[in-house]
Design an enzyme around this catalytic site. Structure first.
Site, mmCIF file in Angstrom:
data_model
loop_
_atom_site.group_PDB
_atom_site.id
_atom_site.type_symbol
_atom_site.label_atom_id
_atom_site.label_comp_id
_atom_site.label_asym_id
_atom_site.label_seq_id
_atom_site.Cartn_x
_atom_site.Cartn_y
_atom_site.Cartn_z
ATOM 1 N N LYS A 13 34.545 -16.758 3.644
ATOM 2 C CA LYS A 13 33.179 -16.714 3.095
ATOM 3 C C LYS A 13 32.162 -16.385 4.187
ATOM 4 O O LYS A 13 31.325 -15.501 4.023
ATOM 5 C CB LYS A 13 32.814 -18.077 2.459
ATOM 6 C CG LYS A 13 33.773 -18.533 1.375
ATOM 7 C CD LYS A 13 33.391 -19.891 0.807
ATOM 8 C CE LYS A 13 33.449 -21.041 1.780
ATOM 9 N NZ LYS A 13 34.798 -21.421 2.237
ATOM 10 N N ARG A 88 29.570 -26.638 -4.590
ATOM 11 C CA ARG A 88 30.933 -27.077 -4.319
ATOM 12 C C ARG A 88 31.410 -28.094 -5.337
ATOM 13 O O ARG A 88 32.545 -28.558 -5.243
ATOM 14 C CB ARG A 88 30.939 -27.751 -2.952
ATOM 15 C CG ARG A 88 31.608 -26.976 -1.868
ATOM 16 C CD ARG A 88 31.467 -27.843 -0.632
ATOM 17 N NE ARG A 88 32.449 -27.577 0.358
ATOM 18 C CZ ARG A 88 32.291 -26.716 1.345
ATOM 19 N NH1 ARG A 88 31.203 -26.002 1.448
ATOM 20 N NH2 ARG A 88 33.236 -26.578 2.236
ATOM 21 N N ARG A 127 40.721 -20.665 14.398
ATOM 22 C CA ARG A 127 39.347 -20.125 14.386
ATOM 23 C C ARG A 127 38.580 -20.568 15.640
ATOM 24 O O ARG A 127 38.721 -21.680 16.129
ATOM 25 C CB ARG A 127 38.593 -20.638 13.159
ATOM 26 C CG ARG A 127 37.106 -20.221 13.212
ATOM 27 C CD ARG A 127 36.394 -20.417 11.907
ATOM 28 N NE ARG A 127 36.457 -21.784 11.440
ATOM 29 C CZ ARG A 127 36.039 -22.168 10.230
ATOM 30 N NH1 ARG A 127 35.535 -21.282 9.383
ATOM 31 N NH2 ARG A 127 36.142 -23.426 9.878
ATOM 32 N N ARG A 160 35.587 -25.808 15.925
ATOM 33 C CA ARG A 160 34.877 -26.795 15.109
ATOM 34 C C ARG A 160 35.638 -28.114 15.052
ATOM 35 O O ARG A 160 36.855 -28.120 15.016
ATOM 36 C CB ARG A 160 34.696 -26.242 13.687
ATOM 37 C CG ARG A 160 33.340 -25.612 13.456
ATOM 38 C CD ARG A 160 33.226 -24.857 12.177
ATOM 39 N NE ARG A 160 33.617 -25.582 10.967
ATOM 40 C CZ ARG A 160 33.509 -25.078 9.729
ATOM 41 N NH1 ARG A 160 33.022 -23.856 9.558
ATOM 42 N NH2 ARG A 160 33.885 -25.777 8.689
ATOM 43 N N ARG A 171 40.379 -31.128 3.712
ATOM 44 C CA ARG A 171 39.407 -30.186 3.129
ATOM 45 C C ARG A 171 40.034 -29.403 1.974
ATOM 46 O O ARG A 171 39.373 -29.133 0.964
ATOM 47 C CB ARG A 171 38.889 -29.229 4.210
ATOM 48 C CG ARG A 171 37.939 -29.923 5.186
ATOM 49 C CD ARG A 171 37.834 -29.194 6.507
ATOM 50 N NE ARG A 171 37.289 -27.854 6.397
ATOM 51 C CZ ARG A 171 37.400 -26.936 7.361
ATOM 52 N NH1 ARG A 171 38.052 -27.206 8.491
ATOM 53 N NH2 ARG A 171 36.855 -25.756 7.197
HETATM 54 P P1 AP5 Z 1 35.635 -17.980 7.844
HETATM 55 O O1 AP5 Z 1 34.930 -16.750 7.418
HETATM 56 O O2 AP5 Z 1 35.033 -18.791 8.941
HETATM 57 O O3 AP5 Z 1 35.988 -18.871 6.555
HETATM 58 P P2 AP5 Z 1 35.063 -19.732 5.584
HETATM 59 O O4 AP5 Z 1 35.475 -19.392 4.196
HETATM 60 O O5 AP5 Z 1 33.615 -19.575 5.943
HETATM 61 O O6 AP5 Z 1 35.621 -21.167 5.938
HETATM 62 P P3 AP5 Z 1 34.882 -22.531 6.310
HETATM 63 O O7 AP5 Z 1 35.871 -23.361 7.061
HETATM 64 O O8 AP5 Z 1 33.556 -22.296 6.955
HETATM 65 O O9 AP5 Z 1 34.694 -23.109 4.896
HETATM 66 P P4 AP5 Z 1 34.485 -24.557 4.503
HETATM 67 O O10 AP5 Z 1 34.125 -24.373 3.088
HETATM 68 O O11 AP5 Z 1 35.627 -25.455 4.758
HETATM 69 O O12 AP5 Z 1 33.389 -25.075 5.549
HETATM 70 P P5 AP5 Z 1 31.828 -25.292 5.446
HETATM 71 O O13 AP5 Z 1 31.245 -24.982 6.758
HETATM 72 O O14 AP5 Z 1 31.282 -24.631 4.239
HETATM 73 O O15 AP5 Z 1 37.113 -17.552 8.277
HETATM 74 C C1 AP5 Z 1 38.058 -18.512 8.717
HETATM 75 C C2 AP5 Z 1 38.944 -17.921 9.823
HETATM 76 O O16 AP5 Z 1 39.738 -16.888 9.291
HETATM 77 C C3 AP5 Z 1 38.169 -17.282 10.995
HETATM 78 O O17 AP5 Z 1 38.886 -17.551 12.164
HETATM 79 C C4 AP5 Z 1 38.180 -15.799 10.654
HETATM 80 O O18 AP5 Z 1 38.115 -14.980 11.824
HETATM 81 C C5 AP5 Z 1 39.513 -15.643 9.958
HETATM 82 N N1 AP5 Z 1 39.504 -14.610 8.922
HETATM 83 C C6 AP5 Z 1 38.512 -14.303 8.036
HETATM 84 N N2 AP5 Z 1 38.888 -13.304 7.220
HETATM 85 C C7 AP5 Z 1 40.174 -12.984 7.567
HETATM 86 C C8 AP5 Z 1 41.122 -12.031 7.082
HETATM 87 N N3 AP5 Z 1 40.842 -11.200 6.062
HETATM 88 N N4 AP5 Z 1 42.342 -12.005 7.674
HETATM 89 C C9 AP5 Z 1 42.645 -12.837 8.717
HETATM 90 N N5 AP5 Z 1 41.790 -13.735 9.215
HETATM 91 C C10 AP5 Z 1 40.557 -13.823 8.650
HETATM 92 O O19 AP5 Z 1 31.750 -26.867 5.197
HETATM 93 C C11 AP5 Z 1 32.114 -27.789 6.203
HETATM 94 C C12 AP5 Z 1 31.889 -29.218 5.710
HETATM 95 O O20 AP5 Z 1 30.489 -29.433 5.420
HETATM 96 C C13 AP5 Z 1 32.597 -29.576 4.386
HETATM 97 O O21 AP5 Z 1 33.923 -30.011 4.612
HETATM 98 C C14 AP5 Z 1 31.684 -30.700 3.856
HETATM 99 O O22 AP5 Z 1 31.943 -31.925 4.517
HETATM 100 C C15 AP5 Z 1 30.297 -30.230 4.261
HETATM 101 N N6 AP5 Z 1 29.652 -29.408 3.220
HETATM 102 C C16 AP5 Z 1 29.294 -28.082 3.330
HETATM 103 N N7 AP5 Z 1 28.742 -27.642 2.178
HETATM 104 C C17 AP5 Z 1 28.753 -28.698 1.319
HETATM 105 C C18 AP5 Z 1 28.351 -28.863 -0.033
HETATM 106 N N8 AP5 Z 1 27.834 -27.837 -0.724
HETATM 107 N N9 AP5 Z 1 28.525 -30.077 -0.603
HETATM 108 C C19 AP5 Z 1 29.033 -31.116 0.091
HETATM 109 N N10 AP5 Z 1 29.452 -31.023 1.369
HETATM 110 C C20 AP5 Z 1 29.318 -29.835 1.978
HETATM 111 MG MG MG Z 2 32.146 -20.889 6.743
#
Ligand code: AP5
Ligand code: MG
Ligand code: ZN
Length: 214
Positions: A13, A88, A127, A160, A171
């Site tokens: 994402k 979410r 990552r 991270r 997660r």
């Molecule tokens: P990346 O693009 O970083 O993936 P992402 O989908 O953004 O993953 P996140 O880990 O950021 O998602 P998340 O939902 O767990 O975390 P968030 O920060 O939202 O890509 C991942 C890796 O893959 C990278 O190394 C990249 O280079 C590689 N990659 C990408 N595309 C690729 C491809 N095609 N092929 C190979 N490799 C590839 O949330 C974190 C925490 O915050 C949550 O756990 C929760 O506690 C809290 N939180 C956030 N939002 C909310 C909410 N709305 N409600 C409640 N709690 C929340």
């Molecule tokens: Mg992200």
């Protein structure tokens, strides 16, 4: 254009959002990034959020809904936005509908990026993220030109706190239980498009752009 990117942790994402910002000139609203910034700054929000994030659980709905409502009212979101990591839960999605309705606005597209679970674990444990600009890398799949250094801004790359295998598993469980129902929620509204998230980053980006049709 108001877009939601759905998908499990590590689906790409954030990676795709960064490319969409450049092409469509609209901001990314990532609740994860906003919360991590608050943790870094040590604000009351950050102190509250940290324990949930470290456990791979969701921060309470009322907290994130308030954050997003404030953010979407900012002038830069008027011409559109990319929501990444929000909503979410179904209550978050319902709250978003209400917030947007009050603004005489709505969601145009929901794109769910689907990647299999073991691939997600490999992606997240490898990552690296730039401390300065937030750009993501992967030690194998998308390495920076120079180890530990961001290609875009020269910033330091770090891992991270929640990118260890135990937290990643938690997660994933949280995603399956709380967030997957949003696929049906948006399919029911006729807004959902699903794309496979395995393959080259640029190929996935091109698929997203063809759905957006611009
Ligand atoms: P990346 O693009 O970083 O993936 P992402 O989908 O953004 O993953 P996140 O880990 O950021 O998602 P998340 O939902 O767990 O975390 P968030 O920060 O939202 O890509 C991942 C890796 O893959 C990278 O190394 C990249 O280079 C590689 N990659 C990408 N595309 C690729 C491809 N095609 N092929 C190979 N490799 C590839 O949330 C974190 C925490 O915050 C949550 O756990 C929760 O506690 C809290 N939180 C956030 N939002 C909310 C909410 N709305 N409600 C409640 N709690 C929340
Ligand atoms: Mg992200
Ligand atoms: Zn950087």
């Amino acid at each position: 254009m108001n877009l939601i990117l759905l998908g499990g942790p590590g689906a790409g994402k954030g990676t795709q959002a960064k490319k969409l910002i450049e092409k469509y000139q609209i901001p990314q609203v990532s609740t994860g990034d906003i919360l991590r910034e608050a943790v870094k700054e040590g604000t009351p929000l950050g102190k509250k959020a940290k324990e949930f994030m470290d456990a791979g659980q969701l921060v309470p709905d009322e907290v994130v809904i308030g954050i997003v409502e404030e953010r979407l009212k900012q002038p830069d979101c008027q011409k559109g936005f990319i929501l990444d990591g929000f909503p979410r839960t179904v209550p978050q999605a319902e709250a978003l509908d209400q917030v947007l309705a009050k603004m005489n606005s709505g969601i145009d597209h929901v794109i769910s990026i689907e990647v299999d679970e073991e691939e997600l674990v490999t992606r997240l444990t490898g990552r690296r993220t730039c401390r300065n600009c937030g750009q993501m890398y992967h030690i194998k799949f998308n390495p920076p030109k120079q180890e530990g250094v961001c290609d875009k801004c020269g910033g330091e790359l770090y891992q991270r706190d929640d990118d260890n295998e135990a937290t990643v598993r938690s997660r994933l469980a949280t995603y399956n239980q709380a967030t997957k129902p949003l696929v049906d929620y948006y399919a029911g509204k006729g807004l959902l498009r699903t794309i496979p998230g395995a393959g080259q980053i640029d190929d996935i980006f091109n698929k997203i752009c063809s759905i957006l049709g611009q």
